[in-house]
Design a protein around this motif. Structure first.
Motif, PDB file in Angstrom:
ATOM      1  N   ILE A  78     -57.484  26.574 -16.739  1.00 40.53           N
ATOM      2  CA  ILE A  78     -57.840  26.592 -18.153  1.00 40.53           C
ATOM      3  C   ILE A  78     -58.952  25.552 -18.218  1.00 40.53           C
ATOM      4  N   HIS A  79     -60.179  26.042 -18.182  1.00 44.24           N
ATOM      5  CA  HIS A  79     -61.281  25.100 -17.980  1.00 44.24           C
ATOM      6  C   HIS A  79     -62.482  25.401 -18.878  1.00 44.24           C
ATOM      7  N   GLY A  80     -63.309  24.396 -18.985  1.00 48.51           N
ATOM      8  CA  GLY A  80     -64.467  24.517 -19.859  1.00 48.51           C
ATOM      9  C   GLY A  80     -65.640  25.213 -19.195  1.00 48.51           C
ATOM     10  N   GLY A  81     -65.581  25.395 -17.892  1.00 45.32           N
ATOM     11  CA  GLY A  81     -66.663  26.096 -17.216  1.00 45.32           C
ATOM     12  C   GLY A  81     -67.919  25.242 -17.111  1.00 45.32           C
TER      13      GLY A  81
ATOM     14  N   TYR B 197     -65.676  12.836 -11.627  1.00 42.05           N
ATOM     15  CA  TYR B 197     -64.221  12.981 -11.720  1.00 42.05           C
ATOM     16  C   TYR B 197     -63.904  13.332 -13.158  1.00 42.05           C
ATOM     17  N   TYR B 198     -63.336  14.493 -13.383  1.00 37.28           N
ATOM     18  CA  TYR B 198     -63.154  14.936 -14.772  1.00 37.28           C
ATOM     19  C   TYR B 198     -61.861  15.733 -14.939  1.00 37.28           C
ATOM     20  N   ALA B 199     -61.525  16.038 -16.193  1.00 39.78           N
ATOM     21  CA  ALA B 199     -60.210  16.627 -16.478  1.00 39.78           C
ATOM     22  C   ALA B 199     -60.305  18.122 -16.761  1.00 39.78           C
ATOM     23  N   GLU B 200     -59.400  18.892 -16.139  1.00 35.77           N
ATOM     24  CA  GLU B 200     -59.241  20.314 -16.456  1.00 35.77           C
ATOM     25  C   GLU B 200     -57.742  20.576 -16.566  1.00 35.77           C
TER      26      GLU B 200
END
Ligand code: FAD
Length: 563
Positions: free
Chosen positions: A66-69, A163-166
């Motif tokens: 479930i990601h922002g792409g 480094y990021y959140a998905e």
């Protein structure tokens, strides 16, 4: 618990034929499921038909994020990133046990597609568009920090990392939970029911003909409106409605491979460059790590896309290139899946350049079709197409309906405040199961697939234990628990065959393929005991499952190279 079982199939079908519906939804993938839930909760009388099992199309074969792409920023698709980016937090809130936070590492390497500056700006824009806050905001890591998080990265060429959140999910379970929640709100939904024709009255669609894929019987169902959410098959239904004109679908094939975790023991998810300029994911999940995806044009049989040797070699080479200490080979593949992206054709664009935006087609005779889009954006897609249908309703009916409420309707299995509560529940269950020789994995599997419904499965398990009296070991108890999971699927999730259970309800074909051979005989016996399935149907189903196992896991040189 709501009975949602194929044991009531005959009664359900006879009531379909005598009812008049507001809306028929064609397709039980995530798009159709989202539409059914939205429609039922607004107050529409809705029925959904799926030609195979729920989620048997693309919605069980995605990267399961479930990601922002992030990569759509490169295509300047800011609107898409903003919408799906914001949807992530909503879908997580609707099912925090099934949509789990997943930190993503984006390594920066010499000649990579994103330099340090571009990654930093890109991720910052991503955070702003998706309204990311707190600890979830992107961080830029230096080489040492990146290697601490993922020691298998290529030390020589690594410069640092973003480094990021998905979020990670199980797409098929997200689909079934949306369908079950829709049924709780009053919708009807039936799998193995193919729409073969449209019925017209005064040149306007007034219903559909269904061919029952189990009995072979056909029947008609009447409705004021029909939405086709048939994914890769949308153009087939437009053709059936004589309305396939203007824009059309462009299908691209995406392959994922599964390896035992021990063969690709990454500590965390990585989104990395591959030599041809594309990017791919490597995602650890329980006993396995999966990698993907490819993105190539597809013009063959939509019901039977196949992973070719060329696909497998392409993905393996990319992994071995990014993780130099890893030496994967074809025989290390334990499972795989292949899905078709139902994208909208754009002249002159290559597969991976096509926009992932959704589009609605409305035909003169009243067929609404929706295609394109992302798993992540299913709720907004449903809202948009329903708004269009509702515009057409007589004002009295329109005024009697609720507004879209799906951002506030928790999905079945949710009863958690947040991810911490989910984790606490896993630990509690794990302690409880220890007494039965079971491990943390079983608790994690139950909670991250079923949420609080794990309790219902455990109730069935406890009852069955009295009957079958498992021997005092792990094997015997884990089989009893698997059978309880199956019984839950048969009673409450419309499981119709061993394939439905092993592939789409429990994900075992992908994430725990070994558990199939050790449980298959007992699973078939449980099906037999339900007295709904004939011996012949079960034999056919067993053969289909064995074929599926072979197709998903055997990568010997006899497999076609291209395709
Ligand atoms: P489907 O899931 O294909 O559903 C359509 C259904 O209609 C099918 O089940 C089919 O059997 C049924 N049907 C067709 N004809 C009929 C008929 N005549 N009668 C009855 N039923 C019929 N998105 C993300 O957000 N995150 C990701 O990580 C991600 N990764 C992806 C990776 C790959 C490889 C692919 C291919 C896609 C990915 N996507 C991702 C996109 C996402 O998976 C799709 O957008 C989504 O699953 C499409 O769902 P759908 O319901 O529209 O189509």
């Amino acid at each position: 618990m709501l009975d949602f079982s194929n044991k009531q199939r005959a009664t359900q079908i006879s009531s379909l034929a005598i009812n008049q519906y507001d809306l028929i939804v064609i397709g039980g993938g995530i798009t159709g499921a989202g539409i059914a839930l939205d429609a039922a909760s607004r107050g529409l009388k809705v029925v959904l038909f799926e030609k195979g099992d729920f989620a048997s199309g693309t919605s069980s074969k995605s990267t399961k994020l479930i990601h922002g792409g992030l990569r759509y920023l490169k295509q300047f698709d800011f609107w898409l990133v903003k919408e799906v980016g914001s949807e992530r937090a909503i879908v997580h809130k609707l099912a925090p046990h099934l949509v789990l936070p997943e930190k993503m590492l984006l390594p920066l390497i010499d000649n990579g597609s994103y330099g340090k500056w571009l990654t930093s700006i890109g991720l910052k824009v991503y955070d702003i568009l998706a309204q990311v806050s707190g600890d979830d905001k992107r961080k830029m890591l230096d080489k040492k920090e990146a290697l601490a998080l993922e020691p298998l990265l290529p030390k020589k060429i690594l410069k640092g990392a973003g480094y990021y959140a998905e979020y990670r999910t199980d797409d098929a379970r997200l689909t079934i939970e949306n369908i079950k929640t829709a049924v709780l709100k009053g919708a009807t939904a039936l799998n193995y029911s193919k729409v073969t024709e449209f019925i017209y009255k005064n040149n306007q669609i007034a219903g559909v003909c269904i061919e029952d894929q189990i009995s072979g019987e056909t029947y008609k169902v009447k409705a004021s409106y029909v939405i086709s959410a048939a994914g890769p098959w949308v153009d087939d239904l437009r053709a059936l409605n004589n309305s396939k004109e203007g824009k059309r679908l462009h299908l691209t094939k995406g392959v994922h491979l599964v390896f035992p975790f021990s063969k690709l023991p990454i500590k965390q998810s990585v989104y990395f460059d591959i030599p041809d300029g594309r990017m791919m994911f490597a995602i650890p999940r329980g006993k396995i790590t999966y990698v993907g995806t490819t993105d190539t044009n597809f013009n063959k049989d939509k019901d039977q896309p196949r992973v070719s040797l060329a696909d497998a070699i392409y993905l393996i080479s990319a992994v071995n290139n990014m993780f130099p200490k890893i030496h994967l080979e074809l025989e290390d593949i334990v499972s795989s899946w292949v899905g078709l992206r139902p994208l909208i054709h754009e002249e002159g664009k290559a597969a991976s350049e096509l926009s992932r935006k959704d589009e609605i087609f409305t035909s003169g005779s009243g067929l609404f079709s929706i295609a394109g889009g992302k798993l992540t954006g299913y709720r907004k897609m449903a809202e948009r197409v329903l708004d269009k249908v509702i515009e057409k309703l007589p004002s009295e009916k329109k005024e009697s309906l609720n507004k879209c409420q799906t951002a506030e309707i928790p999905l079945c299995g949710n009863g958690f405040k947040n991810s911490k509560a989910v984790q606490k529940y896993i630990e509690k269950l794990s302690e409880q199961l220890e007494a039965d020789y079971l491990t943390h994995y079983e608790a994690w599997h139950l909670v991250t697939n079923y949420g609080l419904q794990a309790q219902d499965i455990l109730e069935i398990y406890n009852q069955q234990k009295q009957l079958i009296k498992p021997t005092a070991d792990y094997r015997s108890h884990s089989l009893a628990l698997l059978l309880a999971e199956l019984q839950f699927g048969l009673n409450y999730e419309m499981v119709c065959s061993p394939e439905d259970f092993y592939i789409r309800r429990s994900g075992r074909l992908y994430f725990d393929i070994e558990s199939i051979s050790s449980s298959l005989e007992a699973v078939l016996k449980l099906f037999k005991d339900q007295e709904f399935w004939t011996e012949a149907a079960l034999e056919k189903s067993k053969e289909a499952l064995e074929k599926a196992i072979e197709e998903h896991s055997n990568f010997s040189m006899s497999r076609p190279y291209e395709g």
